[in-house]
Write a protein that holds these residues in place. Sequence first.
Motif, PDB file in Angstrom:
ATOM      1  N   GLY A 132       0.804  -1.228   0.000  1.00 31.83           N
ATOM      2  CA  GLY A 132       0.000   0.000   0.000  1.00 31.83           C
ATOM      3  C   GLY A 132       0.835   1.275   0.000  1.00 31.83           C
ATOM      4  O   GLY A 132       0.454   2.255   0.634  1.00 31.83           O
ATOM      5  N   SER A 133       1.955   1.248  -0.683  1.00 40.13           N
ATOM      6  CA  SER A 133       2.786   2.455  -0.703  1.00 40.13           C
ATOM      7  C   SER A 133       2.747   3.095  -2.093  1.00 40.13           C
ATOM      8  O   SER A 133       2.518   2.413  -3.090  1.00 40.13           O
ATOM      9  CB  SER A 133       4.230   2.103  -0.351  1.00 40.13           C
ATOM     10  N   VAL A 134       2.956   4.378  -2.107  1.00 39.52           N
ATOM     11  CA  VAL A 134       2.964   5.136  -3.368  1.00 39.52           C
ATOM     12  C   VAL A 134       4.190   6.039  -3.330  1.00 39.52           C
ATOM     13  O   VAL A 134       4.598   6.466  -2.244  1.00 39.52           O
ATOM     14  CB  VAL A 134       1.676   5.984  -3.507  1.00 39.52           C
ATOM     15  N   HIS A 135       4.764   6.301  -4.496  1.00 36.06           N
ATOM     16  CA  HIS A 135       5.955   7.152  -4.515  1.00 36.06           C
ATOM     17  C   HIS A 135       5.594   8.575  -4.111  1.00 36.06           C
ATOM     18  O   HIS A 135       4.432   8.978  -4.191  1.00 36.06           O
ATOM     19  CB  HIS A 135       6.597   7.121  -5.906  1.00 36.06           C
ATOM     20  N   GLU A 136       6.604   9.335  -3.680  1.00 35.08           N
ATOM     21  CA  GLU A 136       6.313  10.706  -3.274  1.00 35.08           C
ATOM     22  C   GLU A 136       5.990  11.564  -4.503  1.00 35.08           C
ATOM     23  O   GLU A 136       6.403  11.222  -5.610  1.00 35.08           O
ATOM     24  CB  GLU A 136       7.477  11.305  -2.485  1.00 35.08           C
ATOM     25  N   PRO A 137       5.217  12.626  -4.306  1.00 38.34           N
ATOM     26  CA  PRO A 137       4.802  13.392  -5.488  1.00 38.34           C
ATOM     27  C   PRO A 137       5.975  14.018  -6.236  1.00 38.34           C
ATOM     28  O   PRO A 137       6.979  14.388  -5.622  1.00 38.34           O
ATOM     29  CB  PRO A 137       3.892  14.476  -4.926  1.00 38.34           C
ATOM     30  N   HIS A 138       5.827  14.049  -7.521  1.00 41.32           N
ATOM     31  CA  HIS A 138       6.868  14.636  -8.374  1.00 41.32           C
ATOM     32  C   HIS A 138       6.170  15.583  -9.339  1.00 41.32           C
ATOM     33  O   HIS A 138       4.999  15.379  -9.660  1.00 41.32           O
ATOM     34  CB  HIS A 138       7.590  13.507  -9.120  1.00 41.32           C
ATOM     35  N   TYR A 139       6.899  16.610  -9.778  1.00 39.10           N
ATOM     36  CA  TYR A 139       6.283  17.596 -10.684  1.00 39.10           C
ATOM     37  C   TYR A 139       5.701  16.951 -11.943  1.00 39.10           C
ATOM     38  O   TYR A 139       4.710  17.418 -12.483  1.00 39.10           O
ATOM     39  CB  TYR A 139       7.294  18.677 -11.068  1.00 39.10           C
ATOM     40  N   SER A 140       6.343  15.857 -12.376  1.00 39.91           N
ATOM     41  CA  SER A 140       5.846  15.216 -13.600  1.00 39.91           C
ATOM     42  C   SER A 140       4.463  14.587 -13.392  1.00 39.91           C
ATOM     43  O   SER A 140       3.771  14.263 -14.349  1.00 39.91           O
ATOM     44  CB  SER A 140       6.836  14.169 -14.082  1.00 39.91           C
ATOM     45  N   ASP A 141       4.056  14.394 -12.113  1.00 41.74           N
ATOM     46  CA  ASP A 141       2.721  13.849 -11.844  1.00 41.74           C
ATOM     47  C   ASP A 141       1.625  14.901 -12.019  1.00 41.74           C
ATOM     48  O   ASP A 141       0.448  14.582 -11.945  1.00 41.74           O
ATOM     49  CB  ASP A 141       2.642  13.331 -10.400  1.00 41.74           C
ATOM     50  N   PHE A 142       2.055  16.142 -12.197  1.00 38.90           N
ATOM     51  CA  PHE A 142       1.079  17.228 -12.285  1.00 38.90           C
ATOM     52  C   PHE A 142       1.093  17.828 -13.691  1.00 38.90           C
ATOM     53  O   PHE A 142       2.029  18.541 -14.045  1.00 38.90           O
ATOM     54  CB  PHE A 142       1.409  18.315 -11.252  1.00 38.90           C
ATOM     55  N   PRO A 143       0.089  17.471 -14.495  1.00 39.19           N
ATOM     56  CA  PRO A 143       0.089  18.001 -15.866  1.00 39.19           C
ATOM     57  C   PRO A 143      -0.045  19.524 -15.893  1.00 39.19           C
ATOM     58  O   PRO A 143      -0.604  20.112 -14.962  1.00 39.19           O
ATOM     59  CB  PRO A 143      -1.115  17.326 -16.518  1.00 39.19           C
ATOM     60  N   MET A 144       0.468  20.106 -16.971  1.00 39.40           N
ATOM     61  CA  MET A 144       0.403  21.569 -17.109  1.00 39.40           C
ATOM     62  C   MET A 144      -1.057  22.021 -17.201  1.00 39.40           C
ATOM     63  O   MET A 144      -1.872  21.325 -17.812  1.00 39.40           O
ATOM     64  CB  MET A 144       1.124  22.001 -18.403  1.00 39.40           C
TER      65      MET A 144
ATOM     66  N   TRP B 216       2.257  26.031   5.103  1.00 38.74           N
ATOM     67  CA  TRP B 216       3.447  25.528   4.395  1.00 38.74           C
ATOM     68  C   TRP B 216       4.387  26.680   4.018  1.00 38.74           C
ATOM     69  O   TRP B 216       5.595  26.613   4.201  1.00 38.74           O
ATOM     70  CB  TRP B 216       2.994  24.745   3.161  1.00 38.74           C
TER      71      TRP B 216
END
Lengths: 185, 304
Positions: free
Chosen positions: B75-87, B152
């Motif tokens: 049940g793990s997922v990689h940490e967020p990366h900019y490439s996961d966020f489309p323009m 933040w």
Amino acid sequence: MAEEKPEIRGKRTQIIDPTPARRKHLTEVLMDFLEDRVSLAELKGISRENLFRLADAGFTKFKHGRLDEAEKIYQGLILLDHRNAYFHAMMGAIHQKRGRPIEAIMEYGQAIKINKIDVSAYVNRGEIYLRHKNYKKAAEDFRNAILIDREGKNLWSNRARSLVIAIKRQMEADRSGGRRPIVVR
Amino acid sequence: MVNPVRPSRVQEKEVQADLAKLEMAEALRHGNVYEVMKRLPAGLTIRDFEDYMSDQWRTFKSQIMQEGSAYESEGSVHEPHYSDFPMHGEGTAMTSEEGNEFMKGMEASLGGSGGFKAMGVKAATEDEGAGAEAGSGYSELEGMAEGTLDEWQGFTDEMWNQIFDAQLVEDYEKKMGEIQKDVDRIIALAKSGQADPEYVLIALAKVNVTKNGCLMTWLGKKAFMNNAMMNRVADELRVAGTGDIGAVYDAQAKTRDGAFQQQLVMSDMQKVMQDVAGVLEQVHGIMGEINKTRSEIITKFSAR
């Protein structure tokens, strides 16, 4: 007009451009939103950077076991951008950790629908299937995860490889009548 | 197309590398590492020995322990990366009033309140009924998102300040530690008559310049942070659009505050520079004075 003022939630004063071109543009944008081509974040002007920061904050909470807070953040993020595969994969992981397999499978399914090469979503969904003895679907998901990373560099893909062995053992155990727990942690 | 059937020839370089390894192993077998390093076998350098030993270390280590995990946990997922966020699309943002009108319109067209719900899969827990009103839920989530973002931002600003301060202290201590030895040595030489007093003055000027240099670096970083803040305000304004008067006022207030902060930093920089210039001038004056006195003494002695 005076009665309507308290209902307006926004704190700022805006100038609405009354030109027909603006109206046409807005109508097109709203049509795109209704047809799932534009997210609420885009409509609200929430930038990618802000979404990333929120996702990062949510991920930190998830990593440290603060699932309630992580869930709230990702619920909000899905509301803002329901077309982001990562948010659905994270939401799936949160449901999985909280013992809600059906919701988790639905979220993973959504993530895979958006991003066909989301390895973690395939593996996590496959693992839920495996734990519920749906071997066929589990094997299908593990196969997809392994095919995405043939070189064996991806950690989730490697988990899928080890879980394939777990499927075989589990099936053998089922055939022989004994119950053998899945031990891959 | 003809495929080569013969195995490829072993290059001379590879053979030499293997022979060199043997030679190194042999040399190390017979003597202390430091002695071997002093009397290097022909054709080998210290670098070769270091590479050889680090190779050996890596080989032995990999035989005993595994570097990093081989696979992820359940049940793990990689940490967020900019490439996961489309323009995001250009020009899709609405002003908040347009947004409110839109929400009202949606609610009305979907048959009153409660019709327009989140587009995510929500857990159907007993305590959380699925019939929560969309409007209130949306504003709550929006408020929470804004709160988290502000939190933040505040945290990162504070963190940067702390980092810069810590860097200043560390940099200062490191540089002063280095320079202190030199100063002590020069003062000792001057006291014993082996060095001229000018050297002591120069050393002390160097101490002052180093100290001010550290402060200058720190101020430079502060100026950089202010600049980044101003850029952020400009970006926010770009997203909100210039038609949003509230956003324009907000940006104006923030820019004014940033400009004021920047002015303070600049005046601090000026002060530091003035201090350096003053010290250098003073040292220059004293040195001139010493030289003048010295030449006067010589002239008077020679006159006698």
